[in-house]
Write an enzyme that holds these catalytic residues in place. Structure first.
Site, PDB file in Angstrom:
ATOM      1  N   GLU A 111       0.824  -1.206   0.000  1.00  0.00           N
ATOM      2  CA  GLU A 111       0.000   0.000   0.000  1.00  0.00           C
ATOM      3  C   GLU A 111       0.863   1.262   0.000  1.00  0.00           C
ATOM      4  O   GLU A 111       1.831   1.360   0.743  1.00  0.00           O
ATOM      5  CB  GLU A 111      -0.941   0.012   1.216  1.00  0.00           C
ATOM      6  CG  GLU A 111      -1.940  -1.132   1.220  1.00  0.00           C
ATOM      7  CD  GLU A 111      -2.930  -1.061   0.066  1.00  0.00           C
ATOM      8  OE1 GLU A 111      -3.059   0.005  -0.568  1.00  0.00           O
ATOM      9  OE2 GLU A 111      -3.575  -2.103  -0.203  1.00  0.00           O
ATOM     10  N   ARG A 130     -18.171  -0.513   4.791  1.00  0.00           N
ATOM     11  CA  ARG A 130     -19.205  -1.181   3.991  1.00  0.00           C
ATOM     12  C   ARG A 130     -19.886  -2.287   4.788  1.00  0.00           C
ATOM     13  O   ARG A 130     -21.058  -2.593   4.586  1.00  0.00           O
ATOM     14  CB  ARG A 130     -18.537  -1.763   2.732  1.00  0.00           C
ATOM     15  CG  ARG A 130     -19.471  -2.403   1.749  1.00  0.00           C
ATOM     16  CD  ARG A 130     -18.735  -2.921   0.523  1.00  0.00           C
ATOM     17  NE  ARG A 130     -17.726  -3.928   0.799  1.00  0.00           N
ATOM     18  CZ  ARG A 130     -17.979  -5.202   1.135  1.00  0.00           C
ATOM     19  NH1 ARG A 130     -19.218  -5.629   1.247  1.00  0.00           N
ATOM     20  NH2 ARG A 130     -16.996  -6.050   1.362  1.00  0.00           N
ATOM     21  N   CYS A 149      -8.319  -2.013   7.875  1.00  0.00           N
ATOM     22  CA  CYS A 149      -6.937  -2.037   7.380  1.00  0.00           C
ATOM     23  C   CYS A 149      -6.410  -0.625   7.166  1.00  0.00           C
ATOM     24  O   CYS A 149      -5.309  -0.286   7.613  1.00  0.00           O
ATOM     25  CB  CYS A 149      -6.855  -2.827   6.069  1.00  0.00           C
ATOM     26  SG  CYS A 149      -7.034  -4.617   6.301  1.00  0.00           S
TER      27      CYS A 149
END
Lengths: 214, 214, 214, 214
Positions: free
Chosen positions: A80, A90, A143
């Site tokens: 990342e 979500r 995350c």
């Protein structure tokens, strides 16, 4: 002895394992390139995950912190690039929290860049025959929350480097998700070891593209 | 002793390995469930691949023939349901042949169904934690060509079962194809062993759906 | 006057529209290239769909029959190459039937090839700026069932050509399926008109590849 | 009269059209909800695109600025959440520039959030039957470059809102990219009009999730 802190997660969203913990747990207590490896399993819970992370960083003052997370559906080890100051869930986390457009850290900057040599890690993984890429988004769930919190804390500790790595499903998980990609535990473990060693040894990242047109 | 014939392929389309050969080669000469395993590497060439296959079947009169091929981009071990009597090559084979809408076998039927217990194999793989599915098409390249020719020949040998299994890229291949899924050699090998044992032991396939709406 | 028979389907699997019917209904009663266009909406039901299809073919003796179906998730207009003699339903049809590995037509051949000039249709669509491809599988649900039954019946009527075309979701359907591709009704209608005109005018298909490596 | 500034791009990467320009050009000179619409075509060039954008903002002092770009391969209208201060070009721009890990604005913050009501726009599009989603990354090419530069400039103009919208290929583009999704020009135009009207009318965004787990 200098330490490296590795963070994985507990399972979430109906899974019984989380590859991020399976892939790192075996490194706990090992010595790698002269560094003592410490592993911690974070809860998949907003807030609590950061509390445990901050406690561990305070206790061990690690030279390097790498958090690893499951990215079900991705095909490779993705390094990342950036974490953003937004929690937008979500699905509910493991304690039922589902924040929408809340900051990870009130008054924090909009984003933090990984301080890992992300291009060097991708290159080293590919050279070792392990599928890897730079990812431009860590999502907006736990995350990203952990990655942002980590980088925010490390911004006050200039001697420490840190970042986040997403890994695919394990084969046994993908067996229950028709069509989903997977990666073997052994490949993940080799990949994470390479990432650690690269992060420890590279001072200046190499100028290779890891970009996306959109 | 009864024999099982396993067929893999040489590399094609710029690859330096073909996972189908890597995954089966180690079984050559082994005894499995009382059967002698014979492995052959087929050229990725229309016609020549079938010549070698037919010669091997004539020589060994195998009880079971499984051909394995690379399906770059697929995520799981896919058990092919059907082969069709069409060669339609999007790319040239390893000798430059690129047939368009030619029959594999002149005057052959339009298609042959796998005589493997495909649902049982998928189920056994998933139970073992290996991603697997039924595939409704083996394409129209050399893999389908070999599968069709194999089943056409075995239609004259009712004591022999046969079929085709597609496997993903190996990790080292996917490392050069950004975003492509992969599977480790060990998982492939375990999967093929399970497929062989299931094919040898199951008389009547189980009625589980392996269908697709389109 | 010679006739063309167009078949679409009623909605299935929680949808409130079926793009296949929306895309063809407006052609009913029109004259195209001297042919009278007749449209019928088939039930998404094994058996009943074929009964209605056979009745319509008996009544109109069409020179050309094209059945159109929804392929939710596909991106383009796909011209099916082949239908197979298998019903294997992943979901129940609109009357709750869910056959597994049953033949469409007992004692029918394993597969029938489309008698449409599929390569010419794909080429004509692409020339007109409409995304299109050859598909090697129509699945194993009601669409394949209808395509197989159609081609089986037309095999006794050599003056009639027939085949199957799959189309994506409409935009309003994809709006409820995050990430699913779609195509506008106007593009679908233009595409189907081009397919009809190409099928009526082309005697011998062009030798362009429409193959798949797997 | 208050103005809305719409920005599209010239074609890039072998394309002969850019859907972003096709979709907005027709709005130039129109009055929408009492606002005068001004359209500009930006070069797909790092730096020059921002120069033209800054000049237009200085000249028109728009109340709303929306830049639109092509995201070939995406399936829907994606409303970008964030722009990052990084140029990392996988391909060269239209003048051959290919920066790697350069800042868009030296000494700018790491990222800027869209000031459009992104959740409200996605919701309005979906209600209108147009596929839409929040995107967590605008990439690292000229689109992100323009979005970052735009938001950086607007941060000094609190009366102006701005953001970026990515749209799929047009059908005629996807016809040349086998398997790529597309969207009709009419759907894009309706979508952009809805986005403008929503951005002009919504003061406080609605708390709907638009998040991603990774």
């Amino acid at each position: 002895m200098k330490t490296v802190l590795l963070m994985g997660f507990e399972p979430f969203e109906q899974e019984v394992v989380n590859p991020s913990w399976e892939a790192i747990a075996g490194f706990h207590g090992q010595i790698m390139a002269g560094y003592h490896i410490i592993c911690r399993q974070l809860p998949c819970v907003f807030g609590e995950s950061l509390d445990m992370l901050f406690t561990a960083i305070d206790r061990f003052s690690p030279a390097l912190v790498i958090a690893v997370g499951q990215a079900g559906g991705r095909t490779d080890i993705s390094i990342e690039r950036i974490a953003i100051n937004i929690d937008d869930a979500r699905i509910a986390d493991n304690k039922g929290n589902q924040p929408i457009d809340q900051p990870v850290i009130a008054d924090g900057p909009t984003a933090w860049l990984s301080t890992l040599p992300i291009k060097s890690i991708v290159w080293a993984l590919q050279q070792a025959g392990i599928p890897a890429s730079v990812s431009q988004t860590a999502g907006t769930f736990v995350c990203n929350h952990v990655m942002y919190g980590l980088l925010h804390m490390l911004s006050q500790r200039p001697m420490s480097k840190g970042g986040f790595i997403h890994i695919p499903y394990l084969p046994q998980q993908a067996a229950a998700h028709l069509g989903a990609a997977s990666m073997s535990l052994e490949t993940m473990q080799r990949g994470i070891e390479i990432a650690i060693l690269t992060a420890l040894s590279v001072e200046t990242d190499i100028p290779l593209t890891g970009g996306a047109t959109h």
